[in-house]
Write a protein that holds these residues in place. Structure first.
Motif, short mmCIF file in Angstrom:
data_model
loop_
_atom_site.label_atom_id
_atom_site.label_comp_id
_atom_site.label_asym_id
_atom_site.label_seq_id
_atom_site.Cartn_x
_atom_site.Cartn_y
_atom_site.Cartn_z
N VAL A 80 -2.48 2.10 -4.69
CA VAL A 80 -2.26 1.42 -5.97
C VAL A 80 -0.77 1.12 -6.16
O VAL A 80 -0.40 0.04 -6.61
CB VAL A 80 -2.79 2.27 -7.14
CG1 VAL A 80 -2.48 1.59 -8.48
CG2 VAL A 80 -4.29 2.51 -7.00
N LEU A 81 0.07 2.08 -5.78
CA LEU A 81 1.51 1.86 -5.87
C LEU A 81 1.94 0.70 -4.98
O LEU A 81 2.79 -0.12 -5.36
CB LEU A 81 2.27 3.13 -5.48
CG LEU A 81 3.80 3.02 -5.44
CD1 LEU A 81 4.36 2.58 -6.79
CD2 LEU A 81 4.42 4.35 -5.01
N GLY A 82 1.35 0.60 -3.80
CA GLY A 82 1.67 -0.50 -2.90
C GLY A 82 1.30 -1.85 -3.50
O GLY A 82 2.06 -2.81 -3.39
N VAL A 83 0.15 -1.90 -4.16
CA VAL A 83 -0.27 -3.14 -4.82
C VAL A 83 0.71 -3.50 -5.94
O VAL A 83 1.13 -4.65 -6.07
CB VAL A 83 -1.70 -3.00 -5.37
CG1 VAL A 83 -2.08 -4.23 -6.20
CG2 VAL A 83 -2.69 -2.80 -4.23
N LEU A 84 1.07 -2.52 -6.75
CA LEU A 84 2.01 -2.77 -7.84
C LEU A 84 3.37 -3.20 -7.31
O LEU A 84 3.99 -4.12 -7.86
CB LEU A 84 2.16 -1.50 -8.69
CG LEU A 84 0.95 -1.06 -9.52
CD1 LEU A 84 1.22 0.28 -10.20
CD2 LEU A 84 0.60 -2.12 -10.54
N ALA A 85 3.83 -2.55 -6.24
CA ALA A 85 5.12 -2.92 -5.66
C ALA A 85 5.10 -4.34 -5.13
O ALA A 85 6.09 -5.08 -5.26
CB ALA A 85 5.49 -1.94 -4.55
N GLY A 86 3.98 -4.76 -4.53
CA GLY A 86 3.87 -6.13 -4.05
C GLY A 86 3.96 -7.13 -5.17
O GLY A 86 4.64 -8.16 -5.06
N ILE A 87 3.29 -6.83 -6.29
CA ILE A 87 3.32 -7.74 -7.44
C ILE A 87 4.71 -7.79 -8.06
O ILE A 87 5.25 -8.87 -8.33
CB ILE A 87 2.27 -7.29 -8.49
CG1 ILE A 87 0.86 -7.41 -7.90
CG2 ILE A 87 2.40 -8.12 -9.77
CD1 ILE A 87 -0.22 -6.83 -8.80
N VAL A 88 5.30 -6.63 -8.29
CA VAL A 88 6.64 -6.58 -8.89
C VAL A 88 7.68 -7.21 -7.97
O VAL A 88 8.63 -7.85 -8.43
CB VAL A 88 7.02 -5.12 -9.24
CG1 VAL A 88 8.46 -5.04 -9.74
CG2 VAL A 88 6.08 -4.56 -10.30
N SER A 239 8.68 14.33 6.13
CA SER A 239 7.41 14.69 5.49
C SER A 239 6.83 13.55 4.66
O SER A 239 5.64 13.55 4.34
CB SER A 239 7.59 15.93 4.60
OG SER A 239 8.55 15.70 3.60
N ILE A 240 7.65 12.56 4.31
CA ILE A 240 7.21 11.47 3.46
C ILE A 240 6.70 10.28 4.28
O ILE A 240 6.25 9.27 3.73
CB ILE A 240 8.38 11.01 2.54
CG1 ILE A 240 7.88 10.20 1.34
CG2 ILE A 240 9.38 10.18 3.34
CD1 ILE A 240 7.21 11.02 0.32
N ILE A 241 6.71 10.39 5.61
CA ILE A 241 6.53 9.23 6.47
C ILE A 241 5.15 8.59 6.34
O ILE A 241 5.02 7.37 6.37
CB ILE A 241 6.81 9.60 7.95
CG1 ILE A 241 7.03 8.35 8.80
CG2 ILE A 241 5.70 10.46 8.51
CD1 ILE A 241 8.28 7.62 8.49
N LEU A 242 4.08 9.37 6.18
CA LEU A 242 2.73 8.79 6.10
C LEU A 242 2.55 7.90 4.87
O LEU A 242 2.17 6.73 5.01
CB LEU A 242 1.68 9.89 6.15
CG LEU A 242 1.52 10.62 7.49
CD1 LEU A 242 0.43 11.68 7.39
CD2 LEU A 242 1.19 9.64 8.60
N PHE A 246 2.31 3.62 4.75
CA PHE A 246 1.12 3.04 4.13
C PHE A 246 1.48 2.13 2.96
O PHE A 246 0.99 1.00 2.85
CB PHE A 246 0.20 4.18 3.66
CG PHE A 246 -1.12 3.72 3.12
CD1 PHE A 246 -1.93 2.86 3.83
CD2 PHE A 246 -1.55 4.17 1.88
CE1 PHE A 246 -3.15 2.45 3.33
CE2 PHE A 246 -2.77 3.75 1.37
CZ PHE A 246 -3.58 2.89 2.10
N VAL A 247 2.36 2.60 2.09
CA VAL A 247 2.72 1.83 0.90
C VAL A 247 3.52 0.59 1.27
O VAL A 247 3.32 -0.49 0.68
CB VAL A 247 3.50 2.71 -0.09
CG1 VAL A 247 4.02 1.88 -1.25
CG2 VAL A 247 2.61 3.82 -0.61
N CYS A 248 4.41 0.69 2.23
CA CYS A 248 5.22 -0.46 2.63
C CYS A 248 4.35 -1.58 3.17
O CYS A 248 4.54 -2.76 2.84
CB CYS A 248 6.25 -0.04 3.67
SG CYS A 248 7.65 0.88 2.99
N VAL A 249 3.39 -1.23 4.01
CA VAL A 249 2.50 -2.24 4.57
C VAL A 249 1.65 -2.87 3.46
O VAL A 249 1.45 -4.09 3.43
CB VAL A 249 1.61 -1.62 5.66
CG1 VAL A 249 0.51 -2.59 6.08
CG2 VAL A 249 2.44 -1.24 6.87
N ALA A 250 1.14 -2.04 2.55
CA ALA A 250 0.32 -2.55 1.45
C ALA A 250 1.12 -3.51 0.57
O ALA A 250 0.65 -4.59 0.20
CB ALA A 250 -0.22 -1.39 0.62
N ALA A 251 2.35 -3.12 0.24
CA ALA A 251 3.20 -3.97 -0.61
C ALA A 251 3.51 -5.29 0.09
O ALA A 251 3.50 -6.36 -0.54
CB ALA A 251 4.49 -3.24 -0.95
#
Length: 299
Positions: A80-88, A239-242, A246-251
């Protein structure tokens, strides 16, 4: 290649991220992965980082609290964060060039435009001084989970406004650091919200802010690999890599679905310059018939 070397060195020195500097130049500027360009990019990035570390020290740009993924189910929230980041991210692109068109259309003397922009920006900064500058102190406070939901949410839109106003009215600046700032505020606000309702499934909002920084840059610059690597180098936290990947690709994909232009390529497109974002260029896609045709007839 020399332009790419300058960009690689600048990113490497500014963010203490030598690998990300090279990848940024390859993804955005050089658009090829060959020895003739890769070697000078690496040399530039290495020497720039050495000079930067000599003067500023070898510390990560941001210190983040210990983070871990609560479980596979938490990836739903990161999606969901990735989707929001893409829109913003697309909103940021549209705002920057929308403000530019507005100020370009004003039939006023040139010196009035930066004056007007400065006055408006100063008025905003009187109430929200966090909108000024690169805002690393504000970002750090969010990563350390020392901010509030209303402030983070408000700064998402205020920073977009301040950045667009500054650039459009004649001020000097870029979009790299502002995109990181907006992403941190967006991720922090979203993480704060979901953690309030799903505390057992989600981690602290500092982790969401960290991932949001990379996701927003991925959406605006369409340099997903750079976004992933630069956040890793800036924090030195694996530790944050997964969720980061995921979020970067989604955005990136959400932003691409809305608009095919990045914040960099759109500038060239508006100037009438044909530009390809792919490393393997289809020559026919950037060649106009009128550029190669001949009107000479041999009878």
């Amino acid at each position: 290649t020399l332009v790419g070397c300058g960009a690689a060195g600048a990113v490497a020195a500014t963010f203490n991220a030598p690998i990300a500097g090279v990848i940024f130049a390859i993804e955005i500027i050089v658009l090829e992965l060959k020895t003739k360009s890769f070697v000078p990019l690496v040399i530039s990035s290495v020497f720039a980082t050495v000079v930067s570390r000599f003067h500023l020290g070898n510390e990560p740009a941001f210190f983040v609290p210990q983070y871990h993924l609560n479980g596979p189910n938490e990836l739903i929230f990161y999606l969901v964060l990735g989707v929001l980041a893409g829109i913003v991210g697309v909103v940021l692109i549209k705002a920057v060039y929308g403000f530019e068109d507005f100020f370009a259309g004003l039939k006023w003397p040139f010196w009035i435009k930066p004056l007007l922009g400065g006055i408006i920006l100063a008025a905003v900064a009187l109430i929200f001084p966090q909108t000024l500058g690169v805002g690393y102190e504000t970002v750090s406070s969010v990563l350390q989970q020392e901010s509030t939901f209303p402030l983070m949410l408000g700064l998402v839109f205020l920073k977009i406004f301040a950045t667009s106003l500054t650039l459009a009215s004649g001020g000097s600046g870029g979009v790299f650091a502002p995109s990181l700032f907006v992403g941190a505020m967006l991720g922090g606000a979203f993480g704060y919200f979901v953690n309030s309702y799903f505390p057992g499934m989600t981690g602290g909002y500092g982790g969401y802010a960290l991932v949001g920084m990379a996701a927003l840059f991925s959406a605006t610059g369409r340099a997903t690999f750079t976004a992933i690597v630069i956040l890793f180098e800036m924090t030195l936290d694996y530790s944050i890599i997964l969720p980061l990947m995921f979020v970067c690709v989604a955005a990136d994909q959400v932003a691409w679905a809305i608009s095919k232009d990045s914040i960099y390529s759109l500038k060239l497109k508006r100037k009438g310059i044909r530009f390809v974002n792919d490393i393997s260029v289809n020559v026919m896609s950037i060649t106009l018939v009128r550029d190669i045709m001949t009107t000479e007839l041999h009878l």
